[in-house]
Design an enzyme around this catalytic site. Structure first.
Site, PDB file in Angstrom:
ATOM      1  N   GLU A  38      56.612  60.440   1.043  1.00  0.00           N
ATOM      2  CA  GLU A  38      55.223  60.810   0.765  1.00  0.00           C
ATOM      3  C   GLU A  38      54.422  60.983   2.062  1.00  0.00           C
ATOM      4  O   GLU A  38      53.758  61.995   2.256  1.00  0.00           O
ATOM      5  CB  GLU A  38      54.583  59.756  -0.154  1.00  0.00           C
ATOM      6  N   HIS A 102      49.540  72.294  -7.619  1.00  0.00           N
ATOM      7  CA  HIS A 102      49.973  72.050  -6.239  1.00  0.00           C
ATOM      8  C   HIS A 102      51.314  72.748  -5.977  1.00  0.00           C
ATOM      9  O   HIS A 102      51.501  73.398  -4.944  1.00  0.00           O
ATOM     10  CB  HIS A 102      50.094  70.533  -6.045  1.00  0.00           C
TER      11      HIS A 102
HETATM   12  C1  HEM Z   1      50.796  72.889   3.302  1.00  0.00           C
HETATM   13  C2  HEM Z   1      50.480  71.923   2.466  1.00  0.00           C
HETATM   14  C3  HEM Z   1      51.386  71.464   1.333  1.00  0.00           C
HETATM   15  C4  HEM Z   1      52.406  72.123   0.694  1.00  0.00           C
HETATM   16  C5  HEM Z   1      52.915  73.546   0.938  1.00  0.00           C
HETATM   17  C6  HEM Z   1      52.926  71.217  -0.314  1.00  0.00           C
HETATM   18  C7  HEM Z   1      53.967  71.487  -1.171  1.00  0.00           C
HETATM   19  C8  HEM Z   1      54.461  70.634  -2.117  1.00  0.00           C
HETATM   20  C9  HEM Z   1      55.547  70.910  -3.009  1.00  0.00           C
HETATM   21  C10 HEM Z   1      56.333  72.222  -3.052  1.00  0.00           C
HETATM   22  C11 HEM Z   1      55.741  69.823  -3.784  1.00  0.00           C
HETATM   23  C12 HEM Z   1      56.814  69.672  -4.865  1.00  0.00           C
HETATM   24  C13 HEM Z   1      56.232  70.041  -6.201  1.00  0.00           C
HETATM   25  C14 HEM Z   1      57.247  69.911  -7.319  1.00  0.00           C
HETATM   26  O1  HEM Z   1      58.400  70.307  -7.123  1.00  0.00           O
HETATM   27  O2  HEM Z   1      56.888  69.428  -8.392  1.00  0.00           O
HETATM   28  C15 HEM Z   1      54.776  68.828  -3.398  1.00  0.00           C
HETATM   29  C16 HEM Z   1      54.640  67.596  -3.978  1.00  0.00           C
HETATM   30  C17 HEM Z   1      53.678  66.684  -3.655  1.00  0.00           C
HETATM   31  N1  HEM Z   1      52.738  66.800  -2.670  1.00  0.00           N
HETATM   32 FE1  HEM Z   1      52.470  68.410  -1.465  1.00  0.00          FE
HETATM   33  N2  HEM Z   1      52.222  70.051  -0.255  1.00  0.00           N
HETATM   34  C18 HEM Z   1      51.276  70.154   0.735  1.00  0.00           C
HETATM   35  C19 HEM Z   1      50.369  69.196   1.129  1.00  0.00           C
HETATM   36  C20 HEM Z   1      50.223  67.948   0.552  1.00  0.00           C
HETATM   37  C21 HEM Z   1      49.271  66.954   0.974  1.00  0.00           C
HETATM   38  C22 HEM Z   1      48.292  67.078   2.156  1.00  0.00           C
HETATM   39  C23 HEM Z   1      49.420  65.890   0.159  1.00  0.00           C
HETATM   40  C24 HEM Z   1      48.571  64.671   0.289  1.00  0.00           C
HETATM   41  C25 HEM Z   1      48.716  63.621  -0.354  1.00  0.00           C
HETATM   42  C26 HEM Z   1      50.465  66.213  -0.797  1.00  0.00           C
HETATM   43  C27 HEM Z   1      50.920  65.387  -1.830  1.00  0.00           C
HETATM   44  C28 HEM Z   1      51.960  65.666  -2.667  1.00  0.00           C
HETATM   45  C29 HEM Z   1      52.420  64.778  -3.727  1.00  0.00           C
HETATM   46  C30 HEM Z   1      51.834  63.418  -4.087  1.00  0.00           C
HETATM   47  C31 HEM Z   1      53.483  65.413  -4.349  1.00  0.00           C
HETATM   48  C32 HEM Z   1      54.316  64.890  -5.524  1.00  0.00           C
HETATM   49  C33 HEM Z   1      53.720  65.433  -6.807  1.00  0.00           C
HETATM   50  C34 HEM Z   1      54.512  65.010  -8.025  1.00  0.00           C
HETATM   51  O3  HEM Z   1      55.564  64.390  -7.902  1.00  0.00           O
HETATM   52  O4  HEM Z   1      54.057  65.347  -9.132  1.00  0.00           O
HETATM   53  N3  HEM Z   1      50.935  67.479  -0.515  1.00  0.00           N
HETATM   54  N4  HEM Z   1      54.016  69.351  -2.378  1.00  0.00           N
END
Ligand code: HEM
Length: 144
Positions: A38, A102
């Site tokens: 994370e 997201h």
């Molecule tokens: C350029 C910025 C970002 C990109 C391209 C990105 C991309 C992604 C992707 C592709 C996933 C997987 C989604 C899935 O397969 O369900 C993910 C999950 C996640 N991201 Fe990001 N992310 C970014 C920034 C952030 C930031 C700044 C946070 C701050 C906390 C964050 C928190 C999370 C969390 C908590 C998950 C898990 C969500 C879940 O399990 O439902 N992300 N992100």
């Protein structure tokens, strides 16, 4: 970025860190268990955000085509929105609609930066002169 994000989801580490924008109130918490995925995801996202801003600044300076400069501004907007959505998933404890948005915006952002990469060949660039554009080269080069 998409791979690192998928690691967060696949390892169930989305709530390994309870707060945002800091992690356990720190910039660098101990990287143990799901925190590695994370917090690691947040660090890579910060780097990607900085690189996107740098790309926009460079294109504002060097790119003659207005639509490409706007595309770069759109990429910065997308990455800021993506960071905010990431924070919301944590603070709201992974609501499906925010997690899905997201994940979808991540792919839209990837498409945006691929488009920028494809339409901005690096060789032969000259700084964009001040004033209105009169350049008609298909790749936006400034001819000396
Ligand atoms: C350029 C910025 C970002 C990109 C391209 C990105 C991309 C992604 C992707 C592709 C996933 C997987 C989604 C899935 O397969 O369900 C993910 C999950 C996640 N991201 Fe990001 N992310 C970014 C920034 C952030 C930031 C700044 C946070 C701050 C906390 C964050 C928190 C999370 C969390 C908590 C998950 C898990 C969500 C879940 O399990 O439902 N992300 N992100």
């Amino acid at each position: 970025m998409i791979f690192v994000g998928a690691l967060v989801t696949s390892t169930g580490s989305g709530l390994a860190v309870p707060d945002w924008p800091l992690s356990f109130g720190q910039v660098f918490p101990p990287m143990v268990g799901g925190v590695l995925f994370e917090h690691g995801h947040r660090l890579v996202a910060a780097l990607v955000g900085l690189l996107t801003v740098a790309l926009m600044v460079l294109l504002t300076q060097w790119e003659s085509r207005l639509w490409v400069r706007w595309l770069a501004r759109g990429a910065v907007l997308a990455v800021l929105l993506q960071g905010t959505l990431g924070g919301m998933t944590v603070l709201l404890r992974l609501p499906l609609v925010v997690s899905v948005t997201h994940a979808c915006l991540a792919q839209a952002f990837l498409c945006l930066v691929i488009t920028l990469a494809v339409c901005t060949p690096l060789a032969g660039r000259r700084p964009r002169p001040a004033g209105p554009s009169s350049n008609s080269h298909p790749y936006g080069y400034w001819q000396p």
